[in-house]
Design a protein around this motif. Structure first.
Motif, short mmCIF file in Angstrom:
data_model
loop_
_atom_site.label_atom_id
_atom_site.label_comp_id
_atom_site.label_asym_id
_atom_site.label_seq_id
_atom_site.Cartn_x
_atom_site.Cartn_y
_atom_site.Cartn_z
N GLU A 655 52.91 42.38 38.97
CA GLU A 655 52.49 42.58 37.57
C GLU A 655 51.06 43.09 37.53
OE1 GLU A 655 55.03 38.62 36.42
OE2 GLU A 655 52.87 38.65 36.01
N GLY A 656 50.21 42.52 38.37
CA GLY A 656 48.80 42.92 38.42
C GLY A 656 48.66 44.39 38.77
N PRO A 698 44.72 45.84 25.16
CA PRO A 698 45.48 44.66 24.75
C PRO A 698 46.07 44.00 26.01
CG PRO A 698 46.89 46.58 24.59
CD PRO A 698 45.57 47.05 25.18
N MET A 699 46.80 42.91 25.84
CA MET A 699 47.60 42.41 26.96
C MET A 699 48.57 43.53 27.38
SD MET A 699 46.55 39.44 27.72
CE MET A 699 45.77 37.94 27.09
N ILE A 700 48.85 43.62 28.65
CA ILE A 700 49.74 44.68 29.13
C ILE A 700 51.01 44.02 29.64
CG2 ILE A 700 50.03 46.52 30.82
CD1 ILE A 700 46.92 46.87 30.63
N LEU B 99 42.59 37.92 39.81
CA LEU B 99 41.72 38.75 40.64
C LEU B 99 42.59 39.56 41.58
CD1 LEU B 99 40.47 36.82 43.69
CD2 LEU B 99 41.62 35.59 41.87
N GLN B 100 42.09 40.73 41.91
CA GLN B 100 42.76 41.51 42.96
C GLN B 100 41.77 41.73 44.11
OE1 GLN B 100 45.21 44.81 41.58
NE2 GLN B 100 45.86 43.61 39.83
N CYS B 101 40.84 42.68 43.95
CA CYS B 101 39.92 42.88 45.08
C CYS B 101 38.88 41.78 45.15
CB CYS B 101 39.26 44.26 45.01
SG CYS B 101 37.87 44.37 43.85
N GLY B 102 38.54 41.20 44.03
CA GLY B 102 37.61 40.08 44.04
C GLY B 102 36.14 40.45 43.89
N ALA B 103 35.81 41.72 43.77
CA ALA B 103 34.40 42.10 43.70
C ALA B 103 33.79 41.75 42.35
CB ALA B 103 34.23 43.60 43.97
N CYS B 104 34.57 41.85 41.29
CA CYS B 104 34.03 41.53 39.97
C CYS B 104 34.17 40.05 39.66
CB CYS B 104 34.76 42.34 38.89
SG CYS B 104 36.46 41.81 38.58
N THR B 105 34.96 39.34 40.46
CA THR B 105 35.34 37.96 40.14
C THR B 105 34.15 37.02 39.94
OG1 THR B 105 37.35 38.38 41.39
CG2 THR B 105 36.88 36.09 40.85
N PRO B 106 33.15 37.00 40.84
CA PRO B 106 32.03 36.08 40.61
C PRO B 106 31.34 36.32 39.27
CG PRO B 106 31.98 36.92 42.86
CD PRO B 106 33.03 37.71 42.12
N GLY B 107 31.14 37.58 38.93
CA GLY B 107 30.49 37.90 37.65
C GLY B 107 31.32 37.44 36.47
N ARG B 137 38.19 46.79 37.67
CA ARG B 137 38.95 48.03 37.82
C ARG B 137 40.36 47.76 38.32
NH1 ARG B 137 38.93 52.93 35.40
NH2 ARG B 137 38.69 54.67 36.85
N CYS B 138 40.64 46.53 38.72
CA CYS B 138 41.95 46.26 39.34
C CYS B 138 42.99 45.71 38.37
CB CYS B 138 41.80 45.25 40.48
SG CYS B 138 40.82 45.81 41.88
N THR B 139 42.59 44.82 37.46
CA THR B 139 43.60 43.98 36.79
C THR B 139 44.03 44.43 35.41
OG1 THR B 139 41.95 42.58 35.69
CG2 THR B 139 42.63 41.94 37.93
N GLY B 140 43.23 45.30 34.76
CA GLY B 140 43.53 45.60 33.37
C GLY B 140 43.21 44.44 32.45
N TYR B 141 42.54 43.42 32.96
CA TYR B 141 41.99 42.26 32.23
C TYR B 141 43.03 41.26 31.75
CZ TYR B 141 37.99 45.43 32.14
OH TYR B 141 36.99 46.30 32.50
N ASP B 142 44.29 41.63 31.69
CA ASP B 142 45.33 40.76 31.12
C ASP B 142 45.25 39.36 31.72
OD1 ASP B 142 48.02 39.45 31.21
OD2 ASP B 142 48.64 41.18 30.00
N LYS B 143 45.35 39.28 33.05
CA LYS B 143 45.41 37.96 33.68
C LYS B 143 44.06 37.24 33.63
CE LYS B 143 49.29 39.33 36.60
NZ LYS B 143 50.32 38.63 35.77
#
Lengths: 773, 194
Positions: A655-656, A698-700, B99-107, B137-143
């Motif tokens: 999904e990610g 939005p949520m995807i 998280l995917q690559c984890g580079a933005c995760t701490p921030g 840049r990895c997740t699209g922010y959803d999760k």
């Protein structure tokens, strides 16, 4: 999220969502990325880059820099081997001629893009290195700049490379040098007859901007060149072995002397395959006799690495009233930047292969300009092509009064249909994906009513990626507590460790966290190609599966000893060995592993994949946009990504991938693009080159369709590339449905949309406003 | 070369004294001098949020703060987030696959902590607004958004943010803390019919 089950198998581990093995390190700040390396005696390196996009280097004076306190080494192209060969460096995902790759590392005699390195310095502190870099005096003689690919194709255009001759479709070479590196062609049937047969013919022009992968972690490298000639490099790379091969070729030293240690990678998307800083850090280290670490600023990343190719595409499609496509013609110009190698081949193949078109002709051109040399960017070449084809398809659907999904279903390729180069598809799930779109609540929900200046529209588009194989090595070793070390050469960009460990856990009857995935360096695991092209879970996953079969075969012999039976009488399943004939005699795999020392010593199992069948993954996206007709601003209000994933090993990770690819595609569609002025990039930062933020999306929603692939375990397909292919056209189609206006140039910024809507008396510099307004 | 300055500060609850050049950023000192490499450099000019730390409780991009400005102040970095086991935000990021690559995760985690400190029960839109300064840049922010909202809920349930929650409720009531509504929906707002 919903999963459409197609293969009906039940698995114990596959399809579950365990916490990834590197997760805790990554949420606590302990994960070691490339720039986190710190070695005793380490120096800091800084590159000096050309401010000119095209210029002759008249002289480089390093004397003042040399005297700067703290400076330990300075290099220029004179310190690099001159590579006047025609040899090609294979990158695993794309390739580059060695002589050009060498100039990406350090310009020799002439610079051909702004940001090209001309010198580098190493000093005891980062400040000293930066100060000294400013003291290196380079004298340039500016040359005429070729910024636009179409202008570069003009016979009268200034030549960027005097020795570049067009490779023609037959494989021959043109007689006169030009900026066109390659012309490719695919043909089938009778084009003229095909268009004559069509009831509707639509031809449109499309332009896409140069875009960057936009990984958050800048390129970095730390190198230590030892006195005995060994070279160790710590770097954020998508492929440690690819980096090693490139270093060996560029520095002309044997690969066996080089050890590349892949660090955690802060995003790659194709952009971290080509080496940039690694050879520079190595040469600085050799000269200084100390380790050297360097990393790029964001401006250096934008101008000094390899973005995605900007394109000009003319697309003409013809269809019968029934919706059947009968003819297609594509003219595709892909801008490679400063050196040949734009992904026009993949663009040409992905453009038309999704559909059965009896008559077509595709002409593709790989053209050089004075811009950064492009590299792979997620499904390289495909999103640009899909933007063109999927938009014209939408117009055909409109003009035929047909539902755009039905039109695609009518023409969709299936198993046995041929890609444009003639090879038939094996099992693919394009139809299943389109059916899932057609039946999805999102596709059938009413659109919001117009609110003031705010109009809504819904768009769909599709796309695919081949699904790579290449080479992977996996080794398994066993610990006395029954846990397993999974040693892989596949760098983990997004959580692939977890998926690989899950395959091993599934096969050996263990829990996912009883398998310890380790990304190894080039000295400690067998050759493995890059993490790219959606190949890791598919190809390295298959290697994991094979390694498990090898392990089971070896452990069976040990189990037989412990059960005092013949190995042929032993079978394995659910984590236990037992006797065929007498199932009451059984022993767990863990117990066998605990007793390895007593039964003959340790075992090492291996799995190798060298070539698998293609496992194409098809996707289709649905998007609702709201367009502010007063300002031209486009908002994404609802988004659903549907994709055939073969089998989702770790559905959260899959999904990610879909969500992240969609977000990148939306950014490409609406916000992103290099702004050039005479070959100089004017927006090399994240303020002026705008990535989508949490507020822009939005949520995807995702739908994982599972049509098993023809090869590999569980029917798994690689999933990462495909989701960036449909979004641009889907958004463009949605805007058209909302406003009645088609935008065919990226990005579809508020200004461009506003102009297209007739918001200004003057049309924009492109021809879109006049055509559509 | 400039004269170095001695700076006395508190990092993750521990008094820390370091020496730096006046022109060095807090980010560079954290990473290169103090070995706190969990804080990431993504852009170096305040546009990506990967280097976010808390300075006296406020989220700041440490690439835009000079190290000398840390004199006498309290800094919390990603390394200071987990106290007694993982912070609920960290746990939620793991469980949601945020998280995917984890580079933005701490921030993101540091920014999200600042969000929950200020607004223990954020709406989705509030979370998106607070986190709009952090690029992923990895997740699209959803999760990520789901994880933050879930962590907030769990902290409420655990009562670990009980007092703050009451304060937030009062604040929201008094000042209308919800994002301003307008006729124009923004991303994330529910516009589809139920």
């Amino acid at each position: 999220m919903k999963v459409t089950e197609k293969n009906g198998h039940e698995y114990r581990v596959i399809g579950t969502r365990p916490i990834r093995h590197d997760g805790v390190d990554k949420v606590t700040g302990r994960a070691q990325f490339g720039a986190d390396v710190r070695l005793p005696g380490m120096l800091y390196g800084q590159v000096v880059r050309s401010p000119y996009p095209h210029a002759r280097i008249k002289s480089i004076d390093t004397r003042r820099a040399q005297e700067h306190p703290g400076v330990r080494a300075i290099i220029t192209a004179a310190d690099m081997p001159a590579l006047d060969t025609d040899a090609v460096a294979e990158l695993g995902e794309g390739a580059i001629e060695l002589k050009y790759a060498s100039q990406l590392i350090m310009a020799r005699d002439k610079v051909v893009y702004q940001g090209q390195p001309v010198a580098a310095v190493a000093a005891t502190t980062r400040q000293a290195a930066r100060d000294a870099a400013r003291l290196i005096e380079v004298e340039y003689e500016p040359l005429p700049v070729v910024e636009d690919a179409l202008a570069a194709m003009d016979p009268g255009a200034p030549l960027i490379h005097a020795d570049l001759y067009t490779v023609t479709p037959g494989g021959g070479k043109a007689e006169q040098p030009s900026n066109v590196a390659k012309h490719i062609q695919y043909e089938r049937g009778d084009l003229e007859a095909g268009f004559a047969e069509a009831d509707v013919v639509i031809e449109r022009e499309f332009r896409t901007a140069m875009v960057h992968q936009g990984y958050i972690e800048p390129q970095n490298a730390t190198a230590s060149w030892e006195a005995d000639g060994r070279l160790t490099v710590w770097t954020s790379t998508q492929g440690a072995f690819s980096a090693r091969e490139q270093l060996a070729q560029l520095l002309q030293i044997p690969a066996g002397r080089i050890r590349v240690i892949p660090m955690e990678v802060g995003g790659g998307f194709g952009g971290k395959i080509q080496v940039y800083l690694e050879p520079i850090a190595a040469l600085l280290s050799r000269k200084a006799g100390r380790p050297v670490k360097m990393w790029m600023s964001r401006a250096e990343v934008f101008t000094g690495t390899g973005p995605g190719s900007p394109t000009y595409i003319r697309c003409k499609l013809g269809a019968k009233r029934s919706g059947a496509l009968v003819a297609a013609q594509l003219y595709m110009v892909y801008d490679a930047g400063a050196f040949p190698g734009a992904p026009v081949g993949a663009g040409a193949v992905t453009a038309l292969s999704p559909y059965r078109v009896p008559n077509f002709r595709i002409d593709g051109y790989d053209v050089v300009t004075n811009k950064p040399r492009v590299q792979s960017y997620r499904a390289p070449g495909a999103p640009q092509a899909a933007f063109a084809v999927e938009t014209v398809l939408d117009e055909i659907a409109e003009s035929l009064g047909m539902d755009p999904v039905e039109l695609r279903l009518k023409n969709a390729s299936a198993e046995g249909d041929r890609l444009v180069y003639g090879t038939p598809f094996n099992r693919i799930g394009f139809r299943e994906v389109l059916e899932a779109v057609r039946d999805h609540p999102h596709y059938n929900a009413p659109l919001p009513e117009r609110r003031g200046p705010y109009a809504f529209g819904r768009g769909v588009a599709a796309g695919f990626w081949f699904g790579g194989s290449l080479t992977s090595t996996v080794q398994l070793t066993f610990n006395p507590d029954g846990t397993v070390n999974l040693i892989t050469g596949s760098v983990d960009l997004s959580g692939s460790r977890a998926s690989l460990a899950m395959i091993v856990a599934e096969e050996l009857g263990l829990e996912p966290h009883e398998v310890k995935p380790i990304v190894a360096d080039t000295d400690t695991v067998g050759y493995t190609d890059v993490t790219g092209g959606s190949r890791t879970t598919y190809a390295t996953g298959t290697a994991c599966w094979r390694a498990c079969q090898d392990a089971i075969a070896q452990l069976k012999v040990r189990a037989a000893q412990l059960l005092e039976a013949d190995p042929d009488a032993v079978t394995f399943g659910g984590g236990e060995f037992w006797l065929w004939e007498e199932p009451q005699y059984r022993i767990s795999l863990k117990e066998v592993v605990a007793n390895l020392q007593k039964t003959g010593g340790p075992i090492v199992a291996k799995g190798i994949v060298n070539k698998l069948k293609m496992a194409p993954a098809f996707g289709a996206h649905i998007v609702d946009v709201g367009v502010d007709l007063e300002t031209g601003k486009v908002d994404i209000v609802r988004y659903t990504a549907v994709q055939d994933v073969g089998k989702a090993i770790h559905p959260t990770a899959v999904e990610g991938q879909l969500q992240g690819g969609a977000a990148q595609g939306i950014g490409w569609a609406l916000f992103e693009g290099y702004v050039f002025d005479g070959g100089v990039m004017r927006n090399p930062n994240f303020l002026d080159y705008r990535l989508p933020t949490a507020l822009d999306l939005p949520m995807i929603d995702t739908v994982l369709v599972e049509v098993p692939a023809s090869d590999g375990p569980y029917g798994v397909r690689g999933v990462g590339e495909t989701p960036i292919v449909p979004p641009i056209a889907a958004v463009a189609n949605a805007i058209a449905r909302a406003t009645g206006v088609r935008i065919r140039e990226l990005p579809m910024s508020p200004e461009r949309v506003w102009r297209a809507l007739g918001g200004a008396d003057q049309p924009a510099s492109d021809d879109q406003a006049g055509e559509t307004g | 070369m400039s004269t170095k300055v001695i700076v006395e500060t508190t990092i993750n609850g521990v008094p820390e004294t370091f020496v730096c050049e006046p022109r060095q950023t807090l980010l560079e000192v954290l990473r290169e001098e103090l070995g706190l490499t969990g804080t990431k450099e993504g852009c170096g000019n305040g546009n990506c949020g990967a280097c976010c730390v808390l300075l006296d409780g406020r989220p700041v991009n440490s690439c835009l703060v000079l190290a000398v400005e840390a004199q006498g102040r309290e800094i919390v970095t990603i390394e200071g987030l987990a106290a007694d086991g993982l912070h609920p935000l960290q746990q939620a990021f793991l469980e949601h696959g945020a998280l995917q690559c984890g580079a933005c995760t701490p921030g993101f985690l540091v920014s999200a902590k600042a969000l929950l400190d200020a607004h223990p029960r954020p709406t989705e839109q509030q979370a998106r607004r607070w986190l709009a300064g952090n690029l992923c840049r990895c997740t699209g922010y959803d999760k990520i958004i789901r994880a933050v909202l879930d962590a907030a809920e769990r902290m409420q349930a655990d009562g670990s943010a009980g007092e703050a929650a009451l304060a937030d409720k009062a604040e929201a009531g008094a000042t209308g803390n919800a994002p301003q509504s307008s006729s124009r929906p923004t991303a994330g707002e529910e516009v589809r019919p139920a």
